[in-house]
Design a protein around this motif. Structure first.
Motif, PDB file in Angstrom:
ATOM      1  N   SER A 334       0.857  -1.179   0.000  1.00  0.00           N
ATOM      2  CA  SER A 334       0.000   0.000   0.000  1.00  0.00           C
ATOM      3  C   SER A 334       0.895   1.231   0.000  1.00  0.00           C
ATOM      4  O   SER A 334       1.440   1.598  -1.035  1.00  0.00           O
ATOM      5  N   LYS A 335       1.103   1.875   1.131  1.00  0.00           N
ATOM      6  CA  LYS A 335       1.962   3.050   1.164  1.00  0.00           C
ATOM      7  C   LYS A 335       3.425   2.683   0.925  1.00  0.00           C
ATOM      8  O   LYS A 335       3.897   1.644   1.386  1.00  0.00           O
ATOM      9  N   LEU A 336       4.145   3.572   0.222  1.00  0.00           N
ATOM     10  CA  LEU A 336       5.585   3.401   0.086  1.00  0.00           C
ATOM     11  C   LEU A 336       6.239   4.746  -0.171  1.00  0.00           C
ATOM     12  O   LEU A 336       5.576   5.714  -0.551  1.00  0.00           O
ATOM     13  N   SER A 337       7.540   4.798   0.057  1.00  0.00           N
ATOM     14  CA  SER A 337       8.314   6.023  -0.053  1.00  0.00           C
ATOM     15  C   SER A 337       9.716   5.624  -0.502  1.00  0.00           C
ATOM     16  O   SER A 337      10.251   4.610  -0.047  1.00  0.00           O
ATOM     17  N   CYS A 338      10.340   6.416  -1.410  1.00  0.00           N
ATOM     18  CA  CYS A 338      11.616   5.967  -1.979  1.00  0.00           C
ATOM     19  C   CYS A 338      12.583   7.113  -2.198  1.00  0.00           C
ATOM     20  O   CYS A 338      12.203   8.290  -2.292  1.00  0.00           O
ATOM     21  N   THR A 339      13.868   6.759  -2.292  1.00  0.00           N
ATOM     22  CA  THR A 339      14.969   7.686  -2.514  1.00  0.00           C
ATOM     23  C   THR A 339      16.062   6.964  -3.284  1.00  0.00           C
ATOM     24  O   THR A 339      16.196   5.752  -3.166  1.00  0.00           O
ATOM     25  N   VAL A 340      16.859   7.728  -4.032  1.00  0.00           N
ATOM     26  CA  VAL A 340      18.078   7.186  -4.630  1.00  0.00           C
ATOM     27  C   VAL A 340      19.267   7.686  -3.831  1.00  0.00           C
ATOM     28  O   VAL A 340      19.377   8.889  -3.561  1.00  0.00           O
ATOM     29  N   TYR A 341      20.156   6.777  -3.416  1.00  0.00           N
ATOM     30  CA  TYR A 341      21.401   7.193  -2.782  1.00  0.00           C
ATOM     31  C   TYR A 341      22.489   6.175  -3.053  1.00  0.00           C
ATOM     32  O   TYR A 341      22.243   5.082  -3.592  1.00  0.00           O
ATOM     33  N   ASP A 342      23.721   6.545  -2.661  1.00  0.00           N
ATOM     34  CA  ASP A 342      24.880   5.685  -2.857  1.00  0.00           C
ATOM     35  C   ASP A 342      25.149   4.930  -1.557  1.00  0.00           C
ATOM     36  O   ASP A 342      25.567   5.527  -0.561  1.00  0.00           O
ATOM     37  N   TYR A 352       8.046   0.412   2.755  1.00  0.00           N
ATOM     38  CA  TYR A 352       6.698   0.160   2.271  1.00  0.00           C
ATOM     39  C   TYR A 352       5.915  -0.683   3.276  1.00  0.00           C
ATOM     40  O   TYR A 352       6.480  -1.373   4.128  1.00  0.00           O
ATOM     41  N   ASN A 353       4.608  -0.605   3.148  1.00  0.00           N
ATOM     42  CA  ASN A 353       3.683  -1.396   3.964  1.00  0.00           C
ATOM     43  C   ASN A 353       3.280  -2.622   3.149  1.00  0.00           C
ATOM     44  O   ASN A 353       2.646  -2.495   2.111  1.00  0.00           O
ATOM     45  N   ASP A 354       3.663  -3.789   3.636  1.00  0.00           N
ATOM     46  CA  ASP A 354       3.319  -5.041   2.967  1.00  0.00           C
ATOM     47  C   ASP A 354       2.313  -5.788   3.830  1.00  0.00           C
ATOM     48  O   ASP A 354       2.683  -6.539   4.727  1.00  0.00           O
ATOM     49  N   GLY A 355       1.027  -5.529   3.576  1.00  0.00           N
ATOM     50  CA  GLY A 355      -0.028  -6.217   4.309  1.00  0.00           C
ATOM     51  C   GLY A 355       0.000  -5.975   5.805  1.00  0.00           C
ATOM     52  O   GLY A 355      -0.365  -6.857   6.588  1.00  0.00           O
ATOM     53  N   LYS A 359       8.491  -2.644   5.803  1.00  0.00           N
ATOM     54  CA  LYS A 359       9.747  -3.245   5.355  1.00  0.00           C
ATOM     55  C   LYS A 359      10.618  -2.220   4.633  1.00  0.00           C
ATOM     56  O   LYS A 359      10.136  -1.217   4.105  1.00  0.00           O
ATOM     57  N   TYR A 360      11.921  -2.536   4.622  1.00  0.00           N
ATOM     58  CA  TYR A 360      12.907  -1.774   3.858  1.00  0.00           C
ATOM     59  C   TYR A 360      13.447  -2.670   2.756  1.00  0.00           C
ATOM     60  O   TYR A 360      13.708  -3.860   2.971  1.00  0.00           O
ATOM     61  N   ASN A 361      13.653  -2.066   1.565  1.00  0.00           N
ATOM     62  CA  ASN A 361      14.190  -2.846   0.462  1.00  0.00           C
ATOM     63  C   ASN A 361      14.995  -1.927  -0.450  1.00  0.00           C
ATOM     64  O   ASN A 361      14.922  -0.685  -0.339  1.00  0.00           O
ATOM     65  N   GLU A 362      15.744  -2.511  -1.382  1.00  0.00           N
ATOM     66  CA  GLU A 362      16.549  -1.761  -2.333  1.00  0.00           C
ATOM     67  C   GLU A 362      16.494  -2.414  -3.705  1.00  0.00           C
ATOM     68  O   GLU A 362      16.366  -3.641  -3.818  1.00  0.00           O
ATOM     69  N   LYS A 363      16.612  -1.572  -4.718  1.00  0.00           N
ATOM     70  CA  LYS A 363      16.820  -2.043  -6.083  1.00  0.00           C
ATOM     71  C   LYS A 363      18.153  -1.468  -6.549  1.00  0.00           C
ATOM     72  O   LYS A 363      18.336  -0.241  -6.551  1.00  0.00           O
ATOM     73  N   SER A 364      19.104  -2.321  -6.906  1.00  0.00           N
ATOM     74  CA  SER A 364      20.383  -1.845  -7.416  1.00  0.00           C
ATOM     75  C   SER A 364      20.177  -1.232  -8.796  1.00  0.00           C
ATOM     76  O   SER A 364      19.479  -1.782  -9.643  1.00  0.00           O
TER      77      SER A 364
END
Length: 380
Positions: A334-342, A352-355, A359-364
């Motif tokens: 549902s809700k999520l928030s994101c940033t790009v950093y090194d 993000y809210n997973d049900g 949780k915290y996650n990353e995409k390289s």
């Protein structure tokens, strides 16, 4: 350890109002801002030295209490400080809070400062903020009701702290027979603030700027057929400098609830909207972040309404949005928030809210370009 990482003891509210929680990086550590899951209205800043392992609440005994359940929360990274604004439906009341990442402590004075206590506003109370280079805090929010022809209508106001508060400056809706909803604030070039908001009665979306000298600019129409959600249509916008051109990328829910995106250059006439998402996206669910290198990339994350799985898209150098790519399956985002950093390489980091579990996650992000720290709260 493997991602995603569960963040315990925190709440990522599921209202349709705007939120920006981070994550943020400071001194190599990762931070995010939430509401406490046990005590309604209590703020909870978490920190991780290694976000793939665990997060821990910081300075819990001094955490500010916004009063009642938080319906809108927005955090802005100003150097090693987090400048945070909250809205609660009771009142409603808008408050300002400061957390120091250099010491992992709440500011003893500026941790629960009242911006404005609005007494005659129904519980659609959206708030967002950004900070100028001189430290002035600019807040966009739903202000007092405005009586027109015997009926009350919602208005959008802004407040500024320099360092005392000036509040209730009308941005949109004054004397009109429509109800207006605050959307988002984004800082652009030369300390200019860009306000996003909508006329929810007529399903129209708008942008208006505020100069560093506190002069409001022309109101620009973004779209006249946005989603009739009765609340929020915007997800947080982003800014980057493209060889001296100020580019503000704005995303919002269209009448069919797909995400549309457009660009405003140098505070001029908005560009033509284009599809960002291939499918409908739930209200106020999605985020943008900028990879601000030699090649400019705007990254987007959002769950589709049908599955609540998480999808990704990117627009490189304004060449257009591509095809949505699913990056998390069998989830309920549902809700999520994101940033790009090194962080050991360029990462698109998100909370993000997973049900019901945060949780915290990353995409390289594979890139051979020069890299500049950026994200939804980029300061240029």
């Amino acid at each position: 350890m493997a991602l995603p990482t569960t963040i315990s003891g925190v709440l990522l509210p599921n209202s349709g109002q705007p939120f920006f929680f981070g994550p943020f990086i400071s001194g190599g550590n990762i931070y995010a801002v939430f509401e406490d899951s046990t005590t309604a209205g209590l703020l909870n800043v978490v920190k991780a030295t290694d976000p793939t392992a665990s997060f821990a609440t910081q300075d819990a005994s001094n955490a500010p209490d916004a009063g009642t359940t938080i319906v809108s929360l927005w955090a802005f990274q100003d150097g090693t400080d987090l400048k945070i604004v909250t809205a609660t439906a009771t009142g409603p009341e808008y408050r300002y809070h400061v957390f120091h990442m250099a010491t992992d402590l709440w500011d003893g004075t500026l941790k629960n400062e009242t911006i404005e206590d609005v007494k005659d506003q129904p519980p659609i109370c959206a708030v967002s903020c950004a900070v100028r280079s001189d430290g002035d805090v600019i807040v966009l929010y739903n202000g007092d009701m405005d009586a027109v022809m015997g009926a009350d209508w919602r208005r959008v106001d802004y407040a500024r702290r320099e360092p005392s508060w000036t509040v209730g400056v009308n941005v949109a809706g004054d004397s009109l027979e429509s109800s207006w909803v605050s959307g988002a604030t984004i800082r652009g070039a030369s300390d200019k603030m860009h306000f996003l908001y909508m006329d929810s009665t007529n399903a129209d979306a708008y942008q208006r700027s505020l100069s560093s000298a506190n002069s409001l600019g022309t109101q620009h129409t973004l779209d006249t057929t946005v989603a009739a959600l009765g609340g929020q249509v915007f997800i947080p916008a982003v800014y980057y400098d493209d060889a001296g051109i100020e580019r503000i990328t704005i995303a919002y829910h269209d009448s069919d609830s797909t995400l549309q995106a457009l660009v405003v250059e140098n505070d001029g006439t908005p560009g033509t909207p284009s599809n960002l998402s291939d499918a409908a996206v739930g209200q106020s669910r999605g985020c943008l972040a900028v990879e601000n290198g030699t090649i400019k990339k705007v990254h987007a994350l959002f769950p589709d309404s049908g599955t609540s799985d998480l999808f990704y898209d990117v627009n490189q150098d304004e060449a257009g949005w591509g095809t949505d790519v699913e990056i998390l399956d069998a989830v309920t985002v549902s809700k999520l928030s994101c940033t790009v950093y090194d962080r050991s390489g360029t990462k698109l980091a998100y909370v993000y809210n997973d049900g019901g579990t945060v949780k915290y996650n990353e995409k390289s992000l594979s890139s051979d370009q020069s890299f500049g720290l950026s994200g939804v709260l980029a300061t240029g």
